[in-house]
Design a protein around this motif. Structure first.
Motif, PDB file in Angstrom:
ATOM      1  N   TYR A 135       0.849  -1.179   0.000  1.00 36.81           N
ATOM      2  CA  TYR A 135       0.000   0.000   0.000  1.00 36.81           C
ATOM      3  C   TYR A 135       0.891   1.237   0.000  1.00 36.81           C
ATOM      4  O   TYR A 135       1.871   1.306   0.732  1.00 36.81           O
ATOM      5  N   ALA A 136       0.515   2.208  -0.807  1.00 37.19           N
ATOM      6  CA  ALA A 136       1.237   3.476  -0.859  1.00 37.19           C
ATOM      7  C   ALA A 136       0.230   4.606  -0.757  1.00 37.19           C
ATOM      8  O   ALA A 136      -0.805   4.600  -1.446  1.00 37.19           O
ATOM      9  N   ALA A 137       0.505   5.571   0.112  1.00 35.81           N
ATOM     10  CA  ALA A 137      -0.301   6.785   0.205  1.00 35.81           C
ATOM     11  C   ALA A 137       0.391   7.878  -0.587  1.00 35.81           C
ATOM     12  O   ALA A 137       1.597   8.091  -0.443  1.00 35.81           O
ATOM     13  N   LEU A 138      -0.357   8.554  -1.435  1.00 34.51           N
ATOM     14  CA  LEU A 138       0.193   9.595  -2.281  1.00 34.51           C
ATOM     15  C   LEU A 138      -0.345  10.960  -1.887  1.00 34.51           C
ATOM     16  O   LEU A 138      -1.542  11.103  -1.577  1.00 34.51           O
ATOM     17  N   ALA A 139       0.522  11.943  -1.908  1.00 39.45           N
ATOM     18  CA  ALA A 139       0.168  13.285  -1.479  1.00 39.45           C
ATOM     19  C   ALA A 139      -0.971  13.857  -2.311  1.00 39.45           C
ATOM     20  O   ALA A 139      -0.987  13.745  -3.541  1.00 39.45           O
ATOM     21  N   GLU A 140      -1.944  14.441  -1.625  1.00 44.37           N
ATOM     22  CA  GLU A 140      -3.107  15.082  -2.233  1.00 44.37           C
ATOM     23  C   GLU A 140      -3.865  14.141  -3.162  1.00 44.37           C
ATOM     24  O   GLU A 140      -4.506  14.571  -4.127  1.00 44.37           O
ATOM     25  N   ASP A 141      -3.814  12.844  -2.863  1.00 47.82           N
ATOM     26  CA  ASP A 141      -4.461  11.883  -3.751  1.00 47.82           C
ATOM     27  C   ASP A 141      -5.215  10.826  -2.964  1.00 47.82           C
ATOM     28  O   ASP A 141      -6.424  10.890  -2.815  1.00 47.82           O
ATOM     29  N   GLY A 142      -4.519   9.835  -2.431  1.00 46.34           N
ATOM     30  CA  GLY A 142      -5.183   8.772  -1.692  1.00 46.34           C
ATOM     31  C   GLY A 142      -4.327   7.536  -1.602  1.00 46.34           C
ATOM     32  O   GLY A 142      -3.103   7.589  -1.767  1.00 46.34           O
ATOM     33  N   VAL A 156      -7.385   2.684  -4.498  1.00 41.61           N
ATOM     34  CA  VAL A 156      -8.362   1.958  -3.685  1.00 41.61           C
ATOM     35  C   VAL A 156      -9.134   2.831  -2.697  1.00 41.61           C
ATOM     36  O   VAL A 156     -10.206   2.425  -2.250  1.00 41.61           O
ATOM     37  N   MET A 157      -8.625   4.025  -2.360  1.00 48.48           N
ATOM     38  CA  MET A 157      -9.311   4.776  -1.295  1.00 48.48           C
ATOM     39  C   MET A 157      -8.882   6.237  -1.298  1.00 48.48           C
ATOM     40  O   MET A 157      -7.706   6.556  -1.506  1.00 48.48           O
ATOM     41  N   ASP A 158      -9.860   7.123  -1.053  1.00 41.02           N
ATOM     42  CA  ASP A 158      -9.541   8.526  -0.831  1.00 41.02           C
ATOM     43  C   ASP A 158      -8.769   8.702   0.473  1.00 41.02           C
ATOM     44  O   ASP A 158      -8.747   7.816   1.328  1.00 41.02           O
ATOM     45  N   ARG A 159      -8.191   9.885   0.640  1.00 37.27           N
ATOM     46  CA  ARG A 159      -7.561  10.208   1.914  1.00 37.27           C
ATOM     47  C   ARG A 159      -8.624  10.282   3.009  1.00 37.27           C
ATOM     48  O   ARG A 159      -9.792  10.545   2.736  1.00 37.27           O
ATOM     49  N   PRO A 160      -8.239  10.050   4.280  1.00 38.56           N
ATOM     50  CA  PRO A 160      -9.226  10.146   5.360  1.00 38.56           C
ATOM     51  C   PRO A 160      -9.708  11.572   5.554  1.00 38.56           C
ATOM     52  O   PRO A 160      -8.952  12.530   5.412  1.00 38.56           O
ATOM     53  N   TYR A 161     -10.987  11.695   5.903  1.00 30.64           N
ATOM     54  CA  TYR A 161     -11.610  12.986   6.176  1.00 30.64           C
ATOM     55  C   TYR A 161     -11.791  13.102   7.682  1.00 30.64           C
ATOM     56  O   TYR A 161     -12.623  12.412   8.286  1.00 30.64           O
ATOM     57  N   LEU A 162     -10.996  13.962   8.308  1.00 27.14           N
ATOM     58  CA  LEU A 162     -10.996  14.094   9.759  1.00 27.14           C
ATOM     59  C   LEU A 162     -11.067  15.565  10.144  1.00 27.14           C
ATOM     60  O   LEU A 162     -10.381  16.406   9.542  1.00 27.14           O
TER      61      LEU A 162
END
Length: 315
Positions: A135-142, A156-162
């Motif tokens: 899994y890789a998280a990408l800046a301003e992406d997801g 696979v997924m948007d960034r978390p909304y917190l």
């Protein structure tokens, strides 16, 4: 094709378009540096039982005898990921943009980011139960996932909304505990705290006691919990597959530990944590960049001792 910024691209286009051609580079703050006798350490990981530390142009392999063996790397490494079932294979997030794979313990590297948008990888981890899944998280992406050891990727997924906004994922940890939905958990640290998502990727949610939702549905008081302190970024998460319930978190206030998969936390040691890795075989053995110094602990973070890298090559 004109160059467009990642911010301007919709996620629908991320899924359907060829973003490998996007040339915009997102400028984010440089990763923190730790000094061990003048050698700046940017990232930590384990290749089997061997601690791996990345400086700007060197990858250091540090054995239990504290022998340090450097190998050169052509690009600056910001994060390291490996899986205990595939010793010698490592993945590295490159600063400022890129993802690389080594199958020989870091001696040689090849591109592993084909199909990913050309933006910074902010967090990287293996699936706890599948060594070829990353899994890789990408800046301003997801979140993106590879099921073939970095040969191809899918969104696979948007960034978390917190707290009223989407948050960058700063660190990832795959926790091999069942979700109740036929999968396991992926935990994420953000500047607004800790969150998690099941690997079916239905929605981000808080870390709660296992029967908290059942208690609420029954009109009962949910079990109590002691979460991580509010108002601090969770920049580092780590665990050993040998003890999936035992999580470590690195915050500005110190090293925090949980023995129940992130429901209750206690502070094990003070000092700002700028990098963190746990031995895949020994959950009590961890390495950390603590108050700017590379240190190791053999008792789950209760005590640390500095780990020195020989001088000579200061890069």
């Amino acid at each position: 094709m004109p160059i467009q910024s990642t911010r301007a691209m919709s996620r629908r286009r991320v899924l359907t378009g060829g973003l490998a051609a996007v040339g915009a580079t997102l400028i984010l703050p440089d990763p923190s540096f730790a000094l061990s006798k003048g050698v700046p350490i940017q990232a930590l990981g384990f290749d089997g039982a061997v601690l791996v530390a990345a400086s700007k142009r060197r990858l250091w392999h540090l054995s239990s005898s504290q022998e340090a063996k450097p190998s050169p790397v052509e690009r600056s490494i910001a994060a390291i990921a490996s899986h205990p079932e595939t010793p010698g294979t490592m993945f590295a997030a490159i600063d400022p943009v890129g993802l690389m794979r080594s199958r020989d313990g870091g001696s040689t590297w090849a591109d592993a980011g084909a199909g990913l948008p050309a933006t910074r990888v902010t967090a990287l981890t293996h699936s706890a139960l599948e060594p070829d899944m990353l899994y890789a998280a990408l800046a301003e992406d997801g979140l993106w996932r590879s099921i073939d050891a970095g040969e191809s990727w899918e969104f696979v997924m948007d960034r978390p909304y917190l707290n009223g906004a989407e948050r960058e994922v700063l660190t990832l940890a795959s926790v091999g505990n069942p979700t109740g939905m036929g999968g396991i958990w992926l935990y994420a640290g953000t500047d607004a705290g800790l969150t998690r998502v099941p690997d079916c990727f239905c929605r981000w949610q808080d870390v709660t006691p296992g029967d908290a939702m059942d208690a609420l549905a029954a009109g009962k008081t949910p079990p109590s919990a002691e979460p991580l302190p509010e108002g601090q970024s969770v920049r580092h998460l780590a665990l050993s597959p040998k003890a999936s319930e035992r999580l470590y978190a690195g915050l500005e206030s110190g090293l925090w530990t949980s023995t129940d998969a992130g429901v209750n936390w206690t502070r094990a040691a003070a000092g700002k944590i700028d990098a963190l890795a746990v031995d895949p075989v020994d959950p009590q053995h961890l390495a950390a960049v603590r108050d700017g110094i590379l240190s190791v602990s053999r008792d789950g973070g209760m005590t640390f001792e500095p780990l020195n890298i020989p001088q000579g090559d200061q890069t």
